[in-house]
Design an enzyme around this catalytic site. Structure first.
Site, short mmCIF file in Angstrom:
data_model
loop_
_atom_site.label_atom_id
_atom_site.label_comp_id
_atom_site.label_asym_id
_atom_site.label_seq_id
_atom_site.Cartn_x
_atom_site.Cartn_y
_atom_site.Cartn_z
N LYS A 50 34.98 30.53 49.63
CA LYS A 50 35.35 30.50 48.21
C LYS A 50 36.66 29.72 48.02
CE LYS A 50 36.04 34.59 46.09
NZ LYS A 50 37.36 34.62 45.43
N ARG A 55 39.08 24.69 45.91
CA ARG A 55 40.00 23.57 46.16
C ARG A 55 39.25 22.25 46.24
NH1 ARG A 55 42.19 28.18 47.78
NH2 ARG A 55 44.45 28.44 47.97
N ARG A 101 45.23 41.15 35.45
CA ARG A 101 45.99 40.76 36.66
C ARG A 101 47.30 40.05 36.32
NH1 ARG A 101 41.84 38.46 41.03
NH2 ARG A 101 43.71 38.69 42.33
N SER A 130 51.45 34.42 49.18
CA SER A 130 50.30 34.23 48.29
C SER A 130 49.91 32.76 48.24
CB SER A 130 50.63 34.71 46.87
OG SER A 130 49.68 34.18 45.96
N GLN A 181 47.74 31.57 46.35
CA GLN A 181 47.52 31.16 44.96
C GLN A 181 48.84 30.68 44.35
OE1 GLN A 181 45.58 34.50 43.11
NE2 GLN A 181 43.69 34.18 44.26
N ASP A 202 41.83 40.10 51.91
CA ASP A 202 40.61 40.47 51.18
C ASP A 202 39.70 41.38 52.01
OD1 ASP A 202 41.38 38.99 48.98
OD2 ASP A 202 40.42 37.17 49.72
N ARG A 253 42.56 47.97 44.83
CA ARG A 253 41.59 48.22 45.92
C ARG A 253 41.97 49.40 46.79
NH1 ARG A 253 40.06 41.86 47.27
NH2 ARG A 253 38.38 41.79 45.72
N ARG A 306 34.14 42.83 46.29
CA ARG A 306 34.38 43.28 47.67
C ARG A 306 34.29 44.80 47.80
NH1 ARG A 306 35.18 38.35 49.71
NH2 ARG A 306 36.62 36.98 48.63
C1 S3P Z 1 43.07 33.09 47.68
C2 S3P Z 1 44.21 33.70 48.04
C3 S3P Z 1 44.34 35.15 48.19
C4 S3P Z 1 43.01 35.87 48.17
C5 S3P Z 1 42.05 35.30 47.19
C6 S3P Z 1 41.83 33.83 47.44
C7 S3P Z 1 43.07 31.61 47.56
O1 S3P Z 1 45.16 35.59 47.14
O2 S3P Z 1 43.18 37.24 47.93
O3 S3P Z 1 40.80 35.96 47.28
O4 S3P Z 1 41.99 31.00 47.59
O5 S3P Z 1 44.16 31.04 47.42
P1 S3P Z 1 46.75 35.56 47.31
O6 S3P Z 1 47.05 34.51 48.30
O7 S3P Z 1 47.32 35.26 46.01
O8 S3P Z 1 47.08 36.92 47.83
#
Ligand code: S3P
Length: 462
Positions: A22, A27, A132, A177, A179, A330, A361, A404
């Site tokens: 995913k 990306r 969130r 993180s 993200q 995750d 979770r 999940r």
């Molecule tokens: C992800 C980063 C993770 C993960 C998410 C996918 C990504 O989140 O939990 O399912 O693709 O960058 P964080 O890095 O923000 O914790």
């Protein structure tokens, strides 16, 4: 509303391919869009999260081919999708809100793109995504020059007004993180000068790998205290490059744990990403005595992959190092399921981030497994599970828009005495379309309940 029930199943057996990763799929679409030229993506995940990102990119003026479907309207496996990039700074301002559905990754990464693209966009999502926290993205991107208005301060619906040339930034993140890191680096691509993100420990590095694959220089350093910095130089340009998406280790986790906790099982999952920043669950299961053989290691599309051969195992409890959390963030829900069948007390510290995922979770796994008879407790940032050779099961849980949680509880039901029912299973499509059929192909008794038919029958009887 899709409801699935899992019943005790022994002898899971077979070789399967899990859907595309995913994180890499999001990306590949986003970087393909930012590049000049045509990017061909092989093995793109056609989960709802990734499809939401594709729709949002189309609203920004990017051409993305429609994933192929079969005669039943189902997406075929091993999708080949092309993205015709517009290049940095050439996005169209969307006339309508960008609806990212359930996807935190899609929303946060695209906020970084919009912040550096000189356009405005409204972001919306489902009930889970709308709850969130976005402050973690808003603070650094505001320092780069973007402006935000959001419900309750930092919740969706949220409007981002980007700038054509953001300020570069040296961001010290308090959390690991990917993200956050990716949103900042994406905005930094159009900034003047160097943008850096330092994390307390490295999160998954797919953004860094893929930026390099598209011709951008990315400097990365792991410091002596384990903190990690990734830097790029702005005013960059990306050149289209083809991508092969490996199988998602976060999805493979479900059949792998199912094989370990059921009797007489041997399951092989092929072509799974073994990226070290995603390998934490597998290392943990091996540390717990899980019989997992890693074979046929190779590199595909810039990511290390392998086939995982997994056999029934008597697991032994461990304390999972907190430093490993980022590499398996995750996977804690399904690890809690494995721990329920392990000998001894498994302690999982340093996992506060689980409280702000698609659901809280920690709370939801604690409640669900307790209702299935498991001895599980939690603190604000940990879970502790005391395992037993047999577990009762017999609970019904609602997935609450969390794929999940749904899949973890169904895997639990394959090894517990009584069946486990999960409602709201359509959320599984966000990351693992075809989960039930793939598990059935191994011999797992996971079935859709005929809720609509039952309802009709009840109506007829009254
Ligand atoms: C992800 C980063 C993770 C993960 C998410 C996918 C990504 O989140 O939990 O399912 O693709 O960058 P964080 O890095 O923000 O914790």
């Amino acid at each position: 509303m899709t409801q699935l029930t899992a019943k005790a199943s022994a002898s899971l057996d077979g070789t399967i391919i899990c859907p595309g990763d995913k994180s890499v799929s999001h990306r590949s679409l986003i970087f393909g869009a930012l590049a000049k030229g045509k990017t061909t993506i092989t093995g793109l995940l056609t989960g709802d999260d990734v499809l939401s990102t594709a729709s949002a990119l189309r609203q920004l003026g990017v051409t993305i081919s429609t994933p192929e479907t079969n005669a039943d309207g189902q997406y075929v496996a091993q999708q080949v999708v092309t993205v015709t990039g517009v290049g940095l700074g050439a996005f169209a301002e969307p006339g309508l809100p960008l609806d990212l559905g359930n996807s935190g990754t899609g929303a946060r990464l695209l906020m970084g793109v919009v912040a550096g693209a000189g356009i405005s966009a409204v972001f919306t999502g489902d009930a889970s995504l709308s709850g969130r926290p976005m402050q973690r993205i808003m603070t650094p991107l505001s320092q780069m020059g973007a402006t935000f208005t959001a419900r309750d301060g930092d919740k969706l619906p949220l409007t981002v007004k980007g700038v054509r040339q953001p300020q570069s930034l040296d961001w010290q993140s308090t959390m690991a993180s990917a993200q956050v890191k990716s949103a900042i680096l994406l905005a930094g691509l159009t900034a003047r000068g160097q943008t850096s993100v330092t994390e307390p420990v490295a999160s998954r590095d797919h953004t860094e790998r893929m930026l390099r694959h598209f011709g951008v220089d990315v400097a990365t350093t792991t410091h002596s205290d384990n903190s990690y910095t990734a830097s790029i130089t702005g005013e960059a340009s990306l050149t289209a490059a083809d991508i092969i998406v490996p199988s998602d280790p976060s999805s493979a986790a479900f059949p792998v744990v199912a094989a370990l906790i059921t009797r007489n099982s041997t399951v092989t999952v092929t072509g799974v990403s073994i990226n070290p920043y995603r390998f934490g669950l597998y290392q943990t299961l091996i540390d717990m005595g899980g019989d997992i053989t890693i074979s046929n290691e190779r590199v595909e599309g810039g990511e290390p992959v392998a086939d995982l051969i997994c056999r029934s195992s008597q697991l032994k409890a461990i304390t999972v190092p907190a430093s490993r959390a980022a590499s398996m963030i995750d996977e804690y829900p399904v690890l809690a399921v494995a721990a329920a069948f392990a000998e001894g007390v498994t302690h999982m510290p340093g996992i506060e981030e689980l409280r702000v995922k698609e659901t809280d979770r920690i709370a939801l796994m604690e409640d669900s497994l307790q209702r299935g008879g498991v001895d599980i407790t939690s603190t604000h940032d940990s879970m502790t599970v005391t395992g037993a050779p047999e577990q009762q099961g017999g609970m019904t849980i609602d997935a609450q828009h969390d794929h999940r949680i749904a899949m973890s509880c169904l895997v639990f039901g394959l090894a517990s005495r009584e069946p486990v029912t999960v409602t709201g299973c359509e959320t599984i499509n966000t990351s693992f379309p075809g989960f039930d059929h793939l598990m059935q192909s191994l011999g797992a008794d996971i079935r859709a309940d005929q809720i609509d038919a039952d309802k009709k029958n009840h109506k007829g009887n009254t």
